[in-house]
Write a protein that holds these residues in place. Sequence first.
Motif, PDB file in Angstrom:
ATOM      1  N   SER A   6       0.860  -1.108   0.195  1.00 51.51           N
ATOM      2  CA  SER A   6       0.124   0.101  -0.138  1.00 51.51           C
ATOM      3  C   SER A   6       0.866   1.195   0.066  1.00 51.51           C
ATOM      4  O   SER A   6       1.659   1.319   0.733  1.00 51.51           O
ATOM      5  CB  SER A   6      -0.795   0.027   1.276  1.00 51.51           C
ATOM      6  OG  SER A   6      -1.646   1.141   1.420  1.00 51.51           O
ATOM      7  N   ILE A   7       0.784   2.033  -0.821  1.00 52.09           N
ATOM      8  CA  ILE A   7       1.331   3.487  -1.067  1.00 52.09           C
ATOM      9  C   ILE A   7       0.471   4.663  -0.998  1.00 52.09           C
ATOM     10  O   ILE A   7      -0.422   4.551  -2.047  1.00 52.09           O
ATOM     11  CB  ILE A   7       2.275   3.598  -2.249  1.00 52.09           C
ATOM     12  CG1 ILE A   7       3.146   2.367  -2.189  1.00 52.09           C
ATOM     13  CG2 ILE A   7       3.053   4.718  -2.219  1.00 52.09           C
ATOM     14  CD1 ILE A   7       4.043   2.160  -3.530  1.00 52.09           C
ATOM     15  N   THR A   8       0.416   5.348   0.123  1.00 51.34           N
ATOM     16  CA  THR A   8      -0.347   6.456   0.033  1.00 51.34           C
ATOM     17  C   THR A   8       0.535   7.544  -0.320  1.00 51.34           C
ATOM     18  O   THR A   8       1.464   8.056   0.443  1.00 51.34           O
ATOM     19  CB  THR A   8      -1.091   6.762   1.341  1.00 51.34           C
ATOM     20  OG1 THR A   8      -1.872   5.441   1.590  1.00 51.34           O
ATOM     21  CG2 THR A   8      -1.956   7.879   1.288  1.00 51.34           C
ATOM     22  N   ARG A   9       0.449   8.344  -1.460  1.00 51.45           N
ATOM     23  CA  ARG A   9       1.100   9.384  -1.740  1.00 51.45           C
ATOM     24  C   ARG A   9       0.664  10.975  -1.187  1.00 51.45           C
ATOM     25  O   ARG A   9      -0.530  11.115  -1.431  1.00 51.45           O
ATOM     26  CB  ARG A   9       1.270   9.519  -3.510  1.00 51.45           C
ATOM     27  CG  ARG A   9       2.076   8.601  -3.876  1.00 51.45           C
ATOM     28  CD  ARG A   9       2.480   8.663  -5.326  1.00 51.45           C
ATOM     29  NE  ARG A   9       3.641   7.914  -5.733  1.00 51.45           N
ATOM     30  CZ  ARG A   9       3.682   7.516  -7.052  1.00 51.45           C
ATOM     31  NH1 ARG A   9       2.890   7.953  -8.079  1.00 51.45           N
ATOM     32  NH2 ARG A   9       4.828   6.766  -7.107  1.00 51.45           N
ATOM     33  N   GLY A  10       1.719  11.572  -0.625  1.00 47.60           N
ATOM     34  CA  GLY A  10       1.463  12.898  -0.156  1.00 47.60           C
ATOM     35  C   GLY A  10       2.484  13.760  -0.641  1.00 47.60           C
ATOM     36  O   GLY A  10       3.294  13.252  -1.354  1.00 47.60           O
ATOM     37  N   ASP A  11       2.418  15.231  -0.424  1.00 46.13           N
ATOM     38  CA  ASP A  11       3.285  16.015  -0.992  1.00 46.13           C
ATOM     39  C   ASP A  11       4.119  16.607  -0.019  1.00 46.13           C
ATOM     40  O   ASP A  11       5.355  17.148  -0.338  1.00 46.13           O
ATOM     41  CB  ASP A  11       2.488  17.192  -1.569  1.00 46.13           C
ATOM     42  CG  ASP A  11       1.803  16.596  -2.917  1.00 46.13           C
ATOM     43  OD1 ASP A  11       2.293  15.765  -3.726  1.00 46.13           O
ATOM     44  OD2 ASP A  11       0.923  16.988  -2.864  1.00 46.13           O
ATOM     45  N   ALA A  12       4.170  16.276   1.453  1.00 46.83           N
ATOM     46  CA  ALA A  12       4.831  16.889   2.445  1.00 46.83           C
ATOM     47  C   ALA A  12       6.382  15.987   2.402  1.00 46.83           C
ATOM     48  O   ALA A  12       6.507  14.802   1.913  1.00 46.83           O
ATOM     49  CB  ALA A  12       4.304  16.538   3.783  1.00 46.83           C
TER      50      ALA A  12
END
Length: 148
Positions: A6-12
């Motif tokens: 599972s990969i949840t992409r964020g921008d921080a």
Amino acid sequence: MKDWLSITRGDAPLLLSMPHSGTDLRGLEPRLVSPWLARKDADWWIPQLYAFGESLGATIVRTTVSRTVIDVNRDPSGQSLYPGQATTGLCPDTTFDGEPLYRHGEAPSRAEAAARRAEYFDPYHTALRTECARLLAAHPRIVVYDCH
């Protein structure tokens, strides 16, 4: 995408790695002494504990596979991360308490361990490298936090 990754992409500039939150035994139950023992050393509540990370914009990489199948947070060479302390290997055959995980003669062979490494360990670390590169393209520095 792998069904166990599972990969949840964020921008921080923050990446949370959750290598031990999985409990999926991938069909190994008949070979194991006990499914409970095979899940005993999981970091059971890590996804809930770090759930706030998504609201911070963190990228989250996690496996649903039990560390009994493969411990994606181990050195594949077998070198101990904790010299002098209880530890387990890439494909553990005992719990941290020294309890056998597999029935007699059912522990993974070297060939099986190599196959598990190719199927789970390598893609997990490829995902970590890919996400680090993505975040570093947007930020001068990032924090990679290994959630335990």
